[in-house]
Every structure is written in structure tokens, then in C-alpha cells.
Design an enzyme around this catalytic site. Sequence first.
Site, PDB file in Angstrom:
ATOM      1  N   ASP A 220       0.836  -1.201   0.000  1.00 37.40           N
ATOM      2  CA  ASP A 220       0.000   0.000   0.000  1.00 37.40           C
ATOM      3  C   ASP A 220       0.877   1.261   0.000  1.00 37.40           C
ATOM      4  O   ASP A 220       1.872   1.334   0.724  1.00 37.40           O
ATOM      5  CB  ASP A 220      -0.845  -0.033   1.285  1.00 37.40           C
ATOM      6  N   GLU A 276      14.775 -15.275   0.604  1.00 36.23           N
ATOM      7  CA  GLU A 276      15.140 -16.309   1.591  1.00 36.23           C
ATOM      8  C   GLU A 276      14.157 -17.469   1.560  1.00 36.23           C
ATOM      9  O   GLU A 276      14.404 -18.512   2.139  1.00 36.23           O
ATOM     10  CB  GLU A 276      15.109 -15.719   3.012  1.00 36.23           C
TER      11      GLU A 276
HETATM   12  C1  NOJ Z   1      -4.477   2.823  -0.859  1.00 34.53           C
HETATM   13  C2  NOJ Z   1      -5.585   1.865  -0.566  1.00 34.53           C
HETATM   14  O1  NOJ Z   1      -5.876   1.132  -1.715  1.00 34.53           O
HETATM   15  C3  NOJ Z   1      -6.735   2.702  -0.072  1.00 34.53           C
HETATM   16  O2  NOJ Z   1      -7.925   1.961   0.004  1.00 34.53           O
HETATM   17  C4  NOJ Z   1      -6.364   3.316   1.243  1.00 34.53           C
HETATM   18  O3  NOJ Z   1      -7.401   4.172   1.662  1.00 34.53           O
HETATM   19  C5  NOJ Z   1      -5.083   4.110   1.131  1.00 34.53           C
HETATM   20  N1  NOJ Z   1      -4.080   3.439   0.368  1.00 34.53           N
HETATM   21  C6  NOJ Z   1      -4.532   4.389   2.497  1.00 34.53           C
HETATM   22  O4  NOJ Z   1      -4.049   3.201   3.076  1.00 34.53           O
END
Ligand code: NOJ
Length: 568
Positions: A220, A276
Amino acid sequence: MTTTDARPVTTLVHAAGSPAGEWWRDAVIYQVYPRSFADASGDGIGDLPGVTSRLEHLAELGVDAVWLSPFYRSPQADAGYDVADYRDVDPLFGTLADFDQMLERAHGLGLRVIVDLVPNHTSDEHVWFQAALAAAPGSPERARYLFRDGKGPDGSLPPNNWESIFGGAAWTRVPDGQWYLHLFDSRQPDLDWEHPEVRAEFEAILRFWLDRGVDGFRVDVAHGMVKAPGLPDWDGHVSMIEGSDGSEAATGNHGPMFDQDGVHDIYRAWNRVLAEYPGDRALVAEAWVDPLSRLTRYVRPDEMQQAFNFAFLATHWDAPALRAVIEASYDAADSVGAPTTWVLSNHDVVRHASRLGLTVPGSRPNGIGHGDEQPDVALGLRRARAASLLMLGLPGSAYLYQGEELGLPDHTSLDDDLRQDPAFFRTGGAERGRDGCRVPLPWAADQAGFGFSPTGVTWLPQPADWAAYALDAQRGVEGSTYETYRSALALRRSAVLGSGGVAWAPGFDDDVIAFTNREVLVVANLGSTPVSLPAGAEVLLASVELGLDDAGTVLVPSDATAWVRLPG
Ligand code: NOJ
């Protein structure tokens, strides 16, 4: 009417088989958004036992892997992208034992499993942040986050002018007067990735899930962890929705909070952690950066394996623009030996069946609600099916978002008082947010909640007309969206299209995207007049029923895609 001569093929864009091998290079990966996939407990929120119960659907559909959005312990301030404990399952979704069962069942069905890793920020309920709040300014506890003194004589102004991606300031003040940074919601404090404990902790988290047997991680905000030294002011606008089209001229997300060179050290270290473990494990970057040459840096040989190709998702329904982004995607990925990815929908954008039904087809409002332009549902679905067949005909790895195999649109008339996305609240309702693409899936046309949960309860309401989209209304029905996806995935596998090549086929108008991939010719007609296929072409699959002209030539109508095999 357009006449065609699809041979000889001339313009090679991407060579077949270059490079091949690891499963993730050509995998079709299905995104499960756990709270909306299937609910076994009956509380109206999907859960891991629900996922396990429906894995056979994914095996039957023919995907190679599953990516699960977060199911970790979380107060759910951002639907689980606010993690309080990275090593446990939230009771909403089940237990670690439920996860292990799900993983075992998936592997038993031949499906790989990728989990979501959220390293840019934690939840405000994470033990580290709670300790930081309890500690004094300048303490080691605060050093794991980005706490700063404010500006102005009494420190009452934020440390810089950064905005939260969800709207409002990116800083929140705590009672002792300091401020902390949150690129997203105030309940998602950003970690300080210069801190060695942060780095060590996430390597340990990777190992925790790798030890349990996961095949990879979707990372993310992969472009956001490292911030420019000094956190300088920036007057640009941050957004993961607007993003950019990936072109060299695009201007999205170039601020001091994004795409800093230092972020790549993290991925080199993670690459070593994954190495690993036996087998091929994969890291996929969620990085809204442009141009594509910058995105490519995330998938250099010693970093991550894949990056989401949001440039493709962001491109409007326009043949020259799509051809350009396809070509640029291969150029960029091939330059580092990485696979291209393709994606049209996910849990952060209006589904492509709705986007493509807007006046500007493919434009990306952040959610659609009462009073907004309502998509043309039939046209949107028609184009979505055409777009999906275009995408699945392309070599590389493709991501599907749960429900797109059913042709699901967004819920575009959800009452605002039911919305849950923090972006809706932080923009004072100016942006509707992402709830419309997160509505629980319809599995059974005649059951309460369309079979999503045994009680019929669903955490967001489903539109009444969703019976027609239910899996059991489409399964076995020739030409249904579900059966079209299933056929496409089967053909993609049998014709080995995922590791094939792309050569533009000559003889088609500018508003037709036509290319060969191994022995398959893909013809997507984005123009307004029907396109005739080469004589003798054998139709393998089409997004709509194809007609014939008076001479018996097969026609691909407007907003449709056909996969054909040429004679000889
Ligand atoms: C991207 C994620 O896909 C989204 O759903 C989220 O709100 C933001 N990052 C923050 O984590």
C-alpha cells in the site's frame, strides 16, 4: 464500414516470451475485498470463512491468484487500511486459524495468495502510536512517527502546508501542542521510515506472513513511505484518484511526500527477505507515480516484482490513447525485464462498468451519488466487457476486482448518510468517496442480500436490480459476463497469451485497437462503425454477439472486442 487486411503483421510492441518463468509474470490475480466478498458469520460483513467458502468460484473462473485487501486487527477507520496489529486477524474477519484454513484451501485449489501490507501508516490504535501519544515530545516513542512542532509564535499552525489525500490538512495536533503527519485520515499516522526500528519491524512482519505460506504482498502507498528531508512545503495537490495518465507530460503526485529515491532501499531489502523463501514470491507496488519510467524503477530486478499499471486504468475510452499507453507500458517494463500489469477496477475507483458509461467514458470521479451524472448502465457494461477482453488479450499480469466478472456497476445512488469512506467526511461531502465500488457481492438472485450472508444482512445496501448480476443468474448462461470472463481466462491459458507478444495489426482504422498475440488477433472497436474481420477468421470469443454483413463477413460492432484466429 471499414474493410480490413489484417496481414501481414508489422509493428512489434512486445516480443513473445520475454522474459518468462515466474508465475507472477503472466498471472491473472483476483482482488478479494474481504468485507464485501462473502459473509459466513451473518453479521453483514464479509469474513475469511466466507472467502474460503467461495474459493471454488475463483478456481472455476480460472484465475491464478488471489489478493486480499486487509483483514488485520483494525478499528476500521479506513476499512482496514488502518492496521492496529499486523500479526493478527480482526475478529470481524475471523481468526488466524481461519486465515490458515483459507490459505490451505486456496493452495489446494492451485490458487496463490497475496496479502496486503500497509507500511506507510499504522492505525492510531497501534501500540506504537498509543505509546507515542503517552510519551513526551522528543521521546523515542514519538520518533517512530512524524511528530513536529507547529509554526507560528504559539505553534498553532501545522508544520507545513501538506494536504491529506482524503481532504483537509495532513497534520493533527495533540494536546501537548505537537503535530503528527497523516497523508490519509487523522487515524492513520505516518511512520518515519528513517527509523531503523520501523524497517526492522516490517521485515519481521513480512517474515510472519511468509512463514505462514503467503505467495506475496501488495504494498500500500509504495511510493509514499520516504518523505523529502525537512518536509518542505508543496503547493501541488495530492491524490490517488486523479493520479495521472502515466505519460511523460503528466504531472501527478510529484510532491515531497511521494516517489523519493530513498524508498527504493526499502524494496531492495524486502527483495532479499522474499528471496530467503523457496518458490517465487512477489511484491506488487501500489504506486500512483508518473511517468511510467518512474514507475518502472519500482520493478527493477532487485526490487519489487510488479507495479499496478494505473496509467492504463486512468486512460479514457479512446483508441489512440489506449494504444499509446499499452505501448509505453511495454517499453517501460521491458526496459527492466519486468512484466507489465493491467488493471481496470479496484476498491479505490468507480468500477469500469460505471466509468465507461459516463459522458466522458473512462473519466474518474471519486464516487458517484444522488445528483451526480448517472452512468448509462447498458453502454457502460457493453464497453466494460469490451475493455476487459482487450485487457485479457494482452500479455503480462492482469488484476480483476471482485464482481467485475459479473459486470457489476458501482452503486451510484447510495444515500450519503450511509457512506463510510473517510474521504467523504474529510471533503465535507464534496467527494462521494469509494463506498459505491465496495458494495457486497450478489451471489444468488433469489436470496436475501443476494446470498452475500446467511442472514441477508449487508453492511451497505445492494441496489434492487442486482439480481440480474448474481452469479447464479449468469453461471451456465452463454454470453453472460461471467461466462465471457471464464472463456477468456480459459483461452488465455490454453493459447498461452499471458506470456505472448503484441504486434499491432495493420489495416484497421485509428479508432480500432487491433493486435496479434501468438495466434490470436484481438480487435477492439472503439469507433462508431462496424469493423469487418478478415475473411476466414475464426471467432474464438467476443464481448457481444457478432453479426454478418451481406457478403457473409463477420462484423465487430461499436464498443465491442473480438478474439479471432486467422486462417492458415
Ligand atoms: C491505498 C488503498 O488502496 C486505499 O484503500 C487506502 O485508503 C489508502 N491506500 C490508504 O491506506
